[in-house]
Design an enzyme around this catalytic site. Structure first.
Site, PDB file in Angstrom:
ATOM      1  N   THR A   2       0.786  -1.226   0.053  1.00 45.62           N
ATOM      2  CA  THR A   2      -0.084  -0.252   0.106  1.00 45.62           C
ATOM      3  C   THR A   2       0.885   1.342  -0.060  1.00 45.62           C
ATOM      4  OG1 THR A   2      -2.015   1.109   0.930  1.00 45.62           O
ATOM      5  CG2 THR A   2       0.001   0.286   2.538  1.00 45.62           C
ATOM      6  N   GLY A 157      -0.096   6.017  -6.827  1.00 48.76           N
ATOM      7  CA  GLY A 157      -0.861   5.116  -7.328  1.00 48.76           C
ATOM      8  C   GLY A 157      -0.735   4.981  -9.061  1.00 48.76           C
ATOM      9  N   CYS A 160       2.509   2.828  -8.897  1.00 45.86           N
ATOM     10  CA  CYS A 160       2.916   1.495  -7.840  1.00 45.86           C
ATOM     11  C   CYS A 160       1.493   0.550  -8.257  1.00 45.86           C
ATOM     12  CB  CYS A 160       2.976   1.795  -6.605  1.00 45.86           C
ATOM     13  SG  CYS A 160       2.981   0.134  -5.583  1.00 45.86           S
ATOM     14  N   THR A 163      -1.069   0.257  -5.242  1.00 47.23           N
ATOM     15  CA  THR A 163      -1.530   1.321  -4.753  1.00 47.23           C
ATOM     16  C   THR A 163      -2.803   1.523  -5.517  1.00 47.23           C
ATOM     17  OG1 THR A 163       0.527   2.125  -3.831  1.00 47.23           O
ATOM     18  CG2 THR A 163      -1.214   3.774  -3.982  1.00 47.23           C
TER      19      THR A 163
END
Length: 177
Positions: A2, A157, A160, A163
């Protein structure tokens, strides 16, 4: 994993995180809540790592906050001591980012308590991307802490795969004090 980001600026501290829970290469859930208010809303905490492990640590941290009357630093050190000495806890794979109106800390899976530089924390799989974005925004804009967290999470986000764009953001505003 995360991405969790915390920024402190102009009388506010903000912690935000995405909502993705992955199992291997599969997204299991997209709306997990990884950022929480603790101790009557006076402390913010975000976690990265194994979800069950992180919830276990979050519960233990909340108990330490109660035991130390909300003293963030003492609670963080007490949790880290337990983490180092308890065999079951040592196997937990998670990181915590915690903050109150005065201080912020990263509590690591090795039982370390780290006070970050630049009033910035970024942990998790997208942490390096979010940290880079937040540093650039802190150094080159007058954006408020919440906006910096939002933009940093969005950038992380976009890069990754662990994410997502479903964010939970909590703000402690102590500017009026």
């Amino acid at each position: 994993m995360t991405t969790i980001v915390s920024v402190r600026r102009n009388g506010q501290v903000v912690i935000g995180g995405d909502g993705q829970v992955s199992l291997g290469n599969t997204v299991m859930k997209g709306n997990a809540r990884k950022v929480h208010r603790l101790y009557n809303g006076k402390v913010l905490a975000g976690f990265a790592g194994g979800t069950a492990d992180a919830f276990t640590l979050l519960e233990r941290f909340e108990a330490k906050l109660q035991a130390h009357q909300g003293n963030l630093e003492r609670a963080a050190v007490a949790l880290a001591k337990d983490w180092r000495t308890d065999r079951a806890l040592r196997r937990l794979e998670a990181l915590l980012a915690v903050a109150d109106e005065h201080k912020s800390f990263i509590i690591t899976g090795n039982g370390d308590v780290v006070q970050p530089e630049q009033d910035l924390i970024a942990i998790g799989s997208g942490g390096n991307f979010a940290q880079s974005a937040a540093i650039a925004l802190l150094e080159n804009t007058e954006l408020d802490a919440k906006t910096i967290v939002e933009k940093s999470l969005k950038i992380a986000g976009d890069i990754c795969v662990f994410t997502n764009g479903n964010h939970t953001i909590e703000v402690l505003d102590y500017s009026a004090k």
